[in-house]
Design a protein around this motif. Structure first.
Motif, short mmCIF file in Angstrom:
data_model
loop_
_atom_site.label_atom_id
_atom_site.label_comp_id
_atom_site.label_asym_id
_atom_site.label_seq_id
_atom_site.Cartn_x
_atom_site.Cartn_y
_atom_site.Cartn_z
N THR A 172 0.77 -1.15 -0.03
CA THR A 172 0.13 -0.26 0.05
C THR A 172 0.83 1.24 0.00
N ASP B 282 6.36 6.65 -5.31
CA ASP B 282 6.94 7.78 -5.36
C ASP B 282 7.52 8.74 -4.10
N MET C 31 3.07 10.35 6.54
CA MET C 31 1.73 10.64 6.13
C MET C 31 0.83 9.66 6.73
N GLN D 275 -0.07 10.91 10.10
CA GLN D 275 -1.14 12.05 10.25
C GLN D 275 -2.60 11.76 9.83
N PHE D 276 -2.71 10.57 9.06
CA PHE D 276 -4.07 9.99 9.17
C PHE D 276 -4.61 9.73 10.51
N ASP E 89 -3.82 11.39 13.33
CA ASP E 89 -3.47 12.54 13.98
C ASP E 89 -2.23 12.24 15.17
N SER F 136 -8.63 14.67 8.83
CA SER F 136 -7.39 14.69 9.27
C SER F 136 -6.56 14.08 7.81
N TRP G 295 -5.14 17.25 4.31
CA TRP G 295 -3.65 17.89 3.96
C TRP G 295 -2.62 16.94 3.77
N PRO G 296 -2.42 15.64 4.49
CA PRO G 296 -1.43 15.00 4.05
C PRO G 296 -1.38 14.37 2.71
N LEU G 297 -2.71 14.16 2.38
CA LEU G 297 -2.91 13.57 0.87
C LEU G 297 -2.83 14.45 -0.02
N ARG H 189 0.94 14.77 -0.50
CA ARG H 189 1.51 13.70 -1.10
C ARG H 189 1.17 14.01 -2.83
N LYS I 251 3.87 16.57 -4.07
CA LYS I 251 5.03 15.90 -4.04
C LYS I 251 5.20 15.01 -5.31
N LYS I 252 4.29 14.18 -5.40
CA LYS I 252 4.54 13.47 -6.83
C LYS I 252 4.32 14.15 -8.07
N ARG J 198 7.96 15.81 -8.30
CA ARG J 198 9.04 14.53 -8.47
C ARG J 198 9.13 13.88 -9.90
N PRO K 61 -2.32 2.05 -2.80
CA PRO K 61 -2.43 2.98 -1.66
C PRO K 61 -3.94 3.05 -1.05
N ARG L 226 -4.60 1.07 2.23
CA ARG L 226 -4.13 1.98 3.29
C ARG L 226 -5.17 3.03 3.62
N PHE L 227 -5.70 4.08 2.86
CA PHE L 227 -6.57 4.82 3.06
C PHE L 227 -7.92 4.56 3.54
#
Lengths: 332, 272
Positions: free
Chosen positions: A89, A93, A102, A105-106, A108, B2, B5-7, B10, B13-14, B17, B97, B100-101
């Protein structure tokens, strides 16, 4: 160590109204143990896990994970479990550490805390050196280790490992086993493990349930299950027929068969206790032997005994494959 | 939320890059303005003072064709970039991914909104490059009445709204689909009609009547016209402001409605 952390009551999942993947499944997992789920392809292992981690909802029955109902309180369940799914998962990149931060952060996890965890976890699975490399440069074993980290970022109480060593070479697999044991003892988590490899379950699990056709067939510690097969096998080859006949008269053996020239297959309750007796009998009667082997039952035999997998293959390998394919399609 | 922001970080960044993805995205606007600006320029057939008047009439008063189509090309570029927001969702599902989400406690909608927001962010530097390129090429973009911060804000708003509209539509489609071919099929089916049944490249005066009638309901037209009006007219009259308000209002209402719909549909289900 003794409280129940996961309990399912008649948990059922029927796909598209007809494919019964899990049927009235009852499980009870105790806090702190490694609990194995074993069963052939299409037995319902992954479907069960997916319901417990709230990826899919059951069509019947109920399940409590860490005190929360998987349907009514799915968000609470997700907060306290960690998941290492069958598939990778991590984002290729990003670097290993970026993936880890990351996912933190999911959940918290405060940044400072996440950084501390990052050091501990990458060290725990020996991935420190690769932590800041892009995941696309990782080998299969490294990716699996990263998945372990991603499942642990928020210090979950329960960790779900779905086929953690699938597709890994033997050395890496043994290494993974050590990490899993280390995780259980050092981080004090309950681990639910599914695997095709029975020696893996045998090595890691405190208790195991064998599942087939979406039902639990038997539950117990690997030792209990192996013990339930009633005995070990001692094979003795003697020098002549007369000695073999004499040997057959020995007391305290469950069953004896002649399986070759002067060769006896002796079934005993426990090889540990019976072997000294057999050797004493041989020396008392001045018999001479050319070969003596002891075979303890493995989980494979337990598995065959309860799933009748060989029978199923004989009567319809195609059917089993079709069922597995239908289930995979229904899951998508 | 939550996960939002991190997603989003991401996604960005992708983007940065991946040099091919990044640089082609930045070069593309130059191609667009140079190629469309030359290929579709009908005014080259007009000459003399009468020809100049005719050209000005069919270009809604723009001094040349490039000045006329900048609004259209900006909008179309936003549209195209936004339509691909959905493909990232399908990639996340097939590469892993997404698993995971979905097993983490983040809101389902943050997965999709991170794609939408990052595609909007990706469009902005492209838009700047496009405007600069249009300005620098010979006989290119002219601001007959100057260019103010308000003009820039209006242009940016229109592009952002069009990007929100189409990235939310295509993201929702992607959450219900499992394969890439289907989404490419849909993109290919609708991109040309959306672009040409609108006032993006041609004014209503240049179109067959029926086409002109249909085009006024296309959000691509609203955005193209909103941008064009400030470029061509500079200081707007009060009636032009009303018209501007209508276009941007319609875009904003549509975007808000679609984002709300996205939120509800996605919270309900993202296909595994």
């Amino acid at each position: 160590m003794n409280g129940t952390i996961i309990e399912t009551k008649n948990l059922t999942k029927i796909y598209n109204g007809k494919i019964k993947a899990v049927s009235d499944l009852n499980l009870e997992v105790k806090e702190g143990e490694i609990y194995g789920l074993a069963g052939p392809n299409g037995a319902g292992k992954t479907t069960t896990i997916n319901m417990l981690i709230t990826r899919i909802s059951p069509t019947g029955g109920e399940a409590i994970v860490g005190g929360y109902d998987i349907v009514k309180n799915s968000l609470d369940v997700r907060r306290l479990i960690g998941v290492v799914p069958q598939d990778f998962t991590a984002d290729e990149d990003l670097t290993g550490r970026e993936n880890m931060m990351m996912v933190s952060q999911f959940y918290d996890v405060p940044r400072q805390k996440a950084q501390e965890n990052s050091n501990t976890l990458f060290k725990l699975v020996d991935l420190e050196e690769a932590a800041d490399r892009l995941v696309r440069t990782y080998s299969g074993g490294m990716r699996k280790r990263l998945e372990l980290i991603l499942g642990l970022v928020h210090e979950p109480r329960i960790l779900f490992l779905d086929e953690p060593t699938l597709g890994l070479d033997v050395q890496t697999r043994t290494q993974m086993w050590n990490y899993v044991k280390e995780i259980q003892t050092r981080l004090n988590v309950t681990i639910i493990l599914t695997s095709h490899y029975l020696e893996e379950i045998d090595e890691l699990a405190d208790r195991v349930s064998i599942i087939d056709h979406g039902k639990v067939l038997i539950t117990g510690s690997p030792e209990e299950l192996k013990g339930s097969l009633n005995g070990d096998i001692v094979t003795v080859t003697l020098t002549d027929q007369k000695s073999a006949e004499l040997m057959k008269t020995m007391q305290g053996i469950v069953e004896v068969n002649e399986v070759g020239p002067n060769t006896l297959r002796i079934k005993v309750a426990s090889a540990d206790e019976s072997l000294p007796k057999i050797i004493n009998f041989i020396s008392q009667h001045s018999l001479s032997i050319t070969k003596l082997t002891v075979q303890k039952p493995t989980l494979d035999e337990v598995f065959l005994e309860y799933t009748g997998k060989t029978i199923r293959e004989a009567e319809g390998g195609d059917e089993a494959r079709k069922l597995a394919m239908n289930m995979r399609r229904a899951r998508q | 939320m939550s996960g939002l922001w991190p997603l989003t970080v991401r996604e960005l960044k992708k983007w940065v890059r991946n040099p091919t993805f990044f640089f082609t995205g930045l070069i593309q606007p130059i191609f667009w303005i140079a190629l469309f600006g030359s290929a579709f320029d009908i005014t080259k057939f007009f000459s003399g003072p009468e020809g100049g008047l005719a050209a000005s009439y069919i270009l809604d008063g723009a001094p040349n064709y490039i000045t006329y189509i900048v609004g259209g090309v900006l909008t179309t570029m936003g549209l195209f970039t936004a339509m691909f927001a959905g493909t990232q969702i399908i990639l996340d599902r097939s590469l892993g991914p997404m698993g995971r989400f979905l097993s983490s406690p983040i809101r389902r909608s943050s997965i999709v909104f991170s794609k939408i927001i990052s595609s909007v962010i990706r469009i902005l530097p492209q838009a700047v490059i496009l405007v600069v390129a249009a300005y620098l090429i010979p006989n290119g973009l002219k601001f007959p009445h100057g260019f103010t911060v308000i003009d820039a804000l209006i242009m940016t708003t229109a592009i952002i709204l069009i990007a929100f509209i189409f990235s939310s539509i295509f993201s929702v489609i992607a959450t219900r689909m499992t394969n890439m071919q289907s989404i490419f099929g849909i993109v290919n089916l609708v991109n040309l009609p959306l672009m040409f049944v609108s006032y993006a490249m041609f004014s209503r005066q240049m179109m067959a009547n029926w086409l002109g009638d249909v085009a006024q309901y296309n959000p691509v037209s609203w955005s193209a016209e909103a941008i064009r009006t400030v470029i061509i007219n500079g200081n707007l009259t009060s009636s032009q402001w009303v018209q501007e308000g209508r276009w941007l209002g319609a875009l904003a209402a549509l975007a808000a409605g679609l984002l709300l719909m996205t939120y509800y549909l996605v919270e309900k289900e993202i296909r595994d």
